[in-house]
Design an enzyme around this catalytic site. Structure first.
Site, PDB file in Angstrom:
ATOM      1  N   GLU A 116     -11.490  15.249   7.672  1.00 50.54           N
ATOM      2  CA  GLU A 116     -10.965  15.867   6.445  1.00 50.54           C
ATOM      3  C   GLU A 116     -11.763  17.135   6.123  1.00 50.54           C
ATOM      4  OE1 GLU A 116      -8.999  13.038   3.426  1.00 50.54           O
ATOM      5  OE2 GLU A 116     -10.725  13.806   2.344  1.00 50.54           O
ATOM      6  N   HIS A 129     -14.874  -3.748  26.103  1.00 47.51           N
ATOM      7  CA  HIS A 129     -13.787  -4.554  26.657  1.00 47.51           C
ATOM      8  C   HIS A 129     -12.440  -3.971  26.285  1.00 47.51           C
ATOM      9  CE1 HIS A 129     -16.693  -7.653  27.843  1.00 47.51           C
ATOM     10  NE2 HIS A 129     -17.369  -7.140  26.821  1.00 47.51           N
ATOM     11  N   LYS A 133       0.743  14.433  -0.163  1.00 47.59           N
ATOM     12  CA  LYS A 133       1.019  13.810  -1.471  1.00 47.59           C
ATOM     13  C   LYS A 133       2.258  14.451  -2.096  1.00 47.59           C
ATOM     14  CE  LYS A 133      -3.759  12.533  -2.760  1.00 47.59           C
ATOM     15  NZ  LYS A 133      -4.902  12.831  -3.628  1.00 47.59           N
TER      16      LYS A 133
HETATM   17  O1  PA5 Z   1     -12.064  12.708   0.215  1.00 41.56           O
HETATM   18  C1  PA5 Z   1     -11.111  12.967  -0.486  1.00 41.56           C
HETATM   19  O2  PA5 Z   1     -11.099  13.919  -1.267  1.00 41.56           O
HETATM   20  C2  PA5 Z   1      -9.881  12.081  -0.478  1.00 41.56           C
HETATM   21  O3  PA5 Z   1      -9.909  11.177   0.584  1.00 41.56           O
HETATM   22  C3  PA5 Z   1      -9.807  11.303  -1.785  1.00 41.56           C
HETATM   23  O4  PA5 Z   1     -10.959  10.531  -1.924  1.00 41.56           O
HETATM   24  C4  PA5 Z   1      -8.568  10.412  -1.822  1.00 41.56           C
HETATM   25  O5  PA5 Z   1      -7.406  11.182  -1.656  1.00 41.56           O
HETATM   26  C5  PA5 Z   1      -8.495   9.646  -3.143  1.00 41.56           C
HETATM   27  O6  PA5 Z   1      -8.416  10.530  -4.217  1.00 41.56           O
HETATM   28  P1  PA5 Z   1      -8.778  10.067  -5.676  1.00 41.56           P
HETATM   29  O7  PA5 Z   1     -10.209   9.612  -5.684  1.00 41.56           O
HETATM   30  O8  PA5 Z   1      -8.552  11.264  -6.538  1.00 41.56           O
HETATM   31  O9  PA5 Z   1      -7.867   8.924  -6.039  1.00 41.56           O
END
Ligand code: PA5
Length: 498
Positions: free
Chosen positions: A311, A340, A442
């Site tokens: 990410e 394995h 999203k």
């Molecule tokens: O690392 C990130 O920014 C994302 O993975 C968020 O943690 C994830 O989308 C969840 O978002 P939120 O904490 O706003 O619910």
């Protein structure tokens, strides 16, 4: 250079911490020169000093302050970090001692609701270090079957279940749906959610407002200067950890110790690791990082690192606007289990990876019996054997060694990778702290869910049963010919519902 000499030259060991890094199996002529190194150090200094390091979201990036509040650029930030940590520890102590309890007795279970960065850190910590005072469960998806399985597991203990809802934005659909599912179950059982629920979220978010209106048991802050994937040293990771009897001070001390090591120009494990990863991965998708911890307690580390690296680094554009499509692919599970399954290909197949082994010299529990000692010897033997077999076939590997799995060493491990990813992001000139691709997914889902609502209305009005065979006619009648494929998918989905 012979093997032993190479090892001695490329082996970093920090005796005080029982923490080591072996880069001897990953030696390449580095593409990162002294200037690039210096620029990465400078960028980290700026970031820690409070610069807007996340330019696209116009935010600071402050996870390093969470374990060194005195470094926060403003006193008010440092004070809030300290205050929150104290509140987390006090709340956890009260829950664990039974001072905060339900009408039916002390809490027996903990249900953590959150996704991505709001779940993976807690999963890592609890898997590695969690005690058995509370049974811990996670809702980290929006799969009703998954909700059902977990709720059935909790069963009649629901009345003694503490629910933590973690969402930085406070409006992510997955945790919202998870919360609705547990609330429905509590309603059926005549239980009040607010008496059992805690929120971890940004002040003023939808979730925060709800928790305040309904007087939930607690509200803990998340800050816009902490990214989800680097939030494990905030209340997001610390609250579930403290509730699971994990020594959060030691965890933070481990992270702080690694932060100090990784500010040094000499013997810097994160710079060494970042350069090795960059050189081996080609700075792009050419080679994946396969993470294999020889330790069941670290079974969540590859998923945790997968999010942290992919990410952060998998971006389309550089900060200066250049087309990139870069990233660092991460996968893995644990040794010796993986030997394995896919290790066969690593040894003999495609050469499109490098391995990061995590070696743990001693477990949490002393291995007292003959069988346990023997099992431990095998685990280490399999790690050494696999590393040797890969080296023999010209496959690169790196090893991180922990003397023992402790809150301190896990803190060091987390902070090592945070800084490594930060440096790597500097080498490739990406904003490692935003996630436009996640936002795009999203938004697309929102649009398609709106299409589902429209379709349901249409079917109701026409008194029709859903059937994919009617997709073309329905798309035309709805004036949505371009959405015919999506309408087909929704019709088949609706047809399958009981
Ligand atoms: O690392 C990130 O920014 C994302 O993975 C968020 O943690 C994830 O989308 C969840 O978002 P939120 O904490 O706003 O619910």
């Amino acid at each position: 250079m012979d093997g032993w000499e190479n090892f001695r030259k490329n082996w970093l060991w920090f005796e005080e911490f029982g923490f080591g890094l072996d880069l001897s199996g990953a030696q390449r002529k580095s593409k990162i020169d002294a200037n690039a190194e210096l620029a990465a150090f400078r960028a980290m200094e700026d970031l820690e000093g409070g610069a807007i390091a996340n330019g696209s979201e116009n935010r600071r990036v402050g996870h390093y302050w969470l374990r060194a509040p005195e470094l926060a650029p403003e006193r008010s930030i440092g004070d809030e970090i300290v205050r929150t940590l104290e509140r987390v520890k006090a709340f956890a102590a009260d829950v664990r001692s039974g001072k905060i309890r339900t009408e039916a007795g002390p809490f027996s279970d903990l249900l953590c609701i959150g996704i991505g960065g709001s779940a993976l850190g807690a999963q890592l910590l609890i898997g590695a270090l969690g005690g058995d005072n509370l049974q811990v469960h996670f809702f980290d998806n929006t799969d009703p079957d998954g909700f059902r399985i977990t709720l059935d597991k909790i069963g009649h203990r629901l009345e003694r279940t503490l629910v933590i809802v973690t969402s930085k934005s406070g409006s992510t659909p997955e945790p919202r749906n998870g919360l609705a599912a547990v609330e429905e179950e509590m309603d059926k059982a005549g239980l009040r959610l607010g008496k059992r629920a805690v929120a971890v979220t940004c002040s003023g978010s939808e979730l925060d407002r709800r928790a305040e209106d309904e007087s939930w048991l607690g509200r803990f802050p998340m800050w816009d200067w902490v990214g989800g994937r680097t939030s494990v040293t905030s209340a997001v990771g610390l609250l579930p950890a403290a509730l699971s009897a994990i020594d959060v001070d030691e965890f933070l001390a481990g992270a702080a110790a690694m932060d100090r090591l990784t500010r040094n120009v000499e013997n810097n494990p994160a710079m060494g690791l970042a350069k090795a990863c960059y050189d081996l991965s080609g700075g792009g998708p050419a080679a994946a990082m396969v993470v294999i911890p020889y330790c069941d307690r670290l079974c969540h580390i590859s998923r945790y690192l997968q999010q942290l690296a992919m990410e952060s680094l998998g971006k389309k554009l550089s900060r200066s606007g250049q087309e990139l499509s870069g990233g660092l692919t991460v996968y893995g599970n644990r040794g010796s289990t993986d030997q394995h399954s896919y290790v066969q290909q690593l040894r003999d197949g495609l050469k499109n990876f490098f391995v990061v082994f995590i070696e743990v010299l001693s477990g949490r529990e002393p291995r007292r019996t003959k069988a346990m000692k023997n099992a431990g010897n095998y685990l280490e033997g399999f790690y050494l054997g696999t590393k040797a077999a890969l080296a023999e076939a010209g496959r690169p590997s790196i090893t991180i060694t922990l003397r023992q799995i402790t809150a301190h060493s896990v803190g060091m491990l987390v902070a090592l990778f945070e800084r490594t990813v930060g440096f790597y992001g500097e080498f490739t000139d990406v904003n490692a702290y935003d996630q436009p691709g996640v936002e795009a997914g999203k938004k697309a889902a929102d649009r398609l869910l709106a299409l589902l609502d429209e379709l349901k209305l249409f079917l109701e009005k026409k008194n029709m049963s859903p059937n994919g065979n009617d997709a073309e006619a329905i798309a035309a009648a709805m004036g949505r010919p371009k959405d015919v494929e999506m309408l087909f998918k929704w019709l088949e989905f609706l047809r399958a519902q009981p």
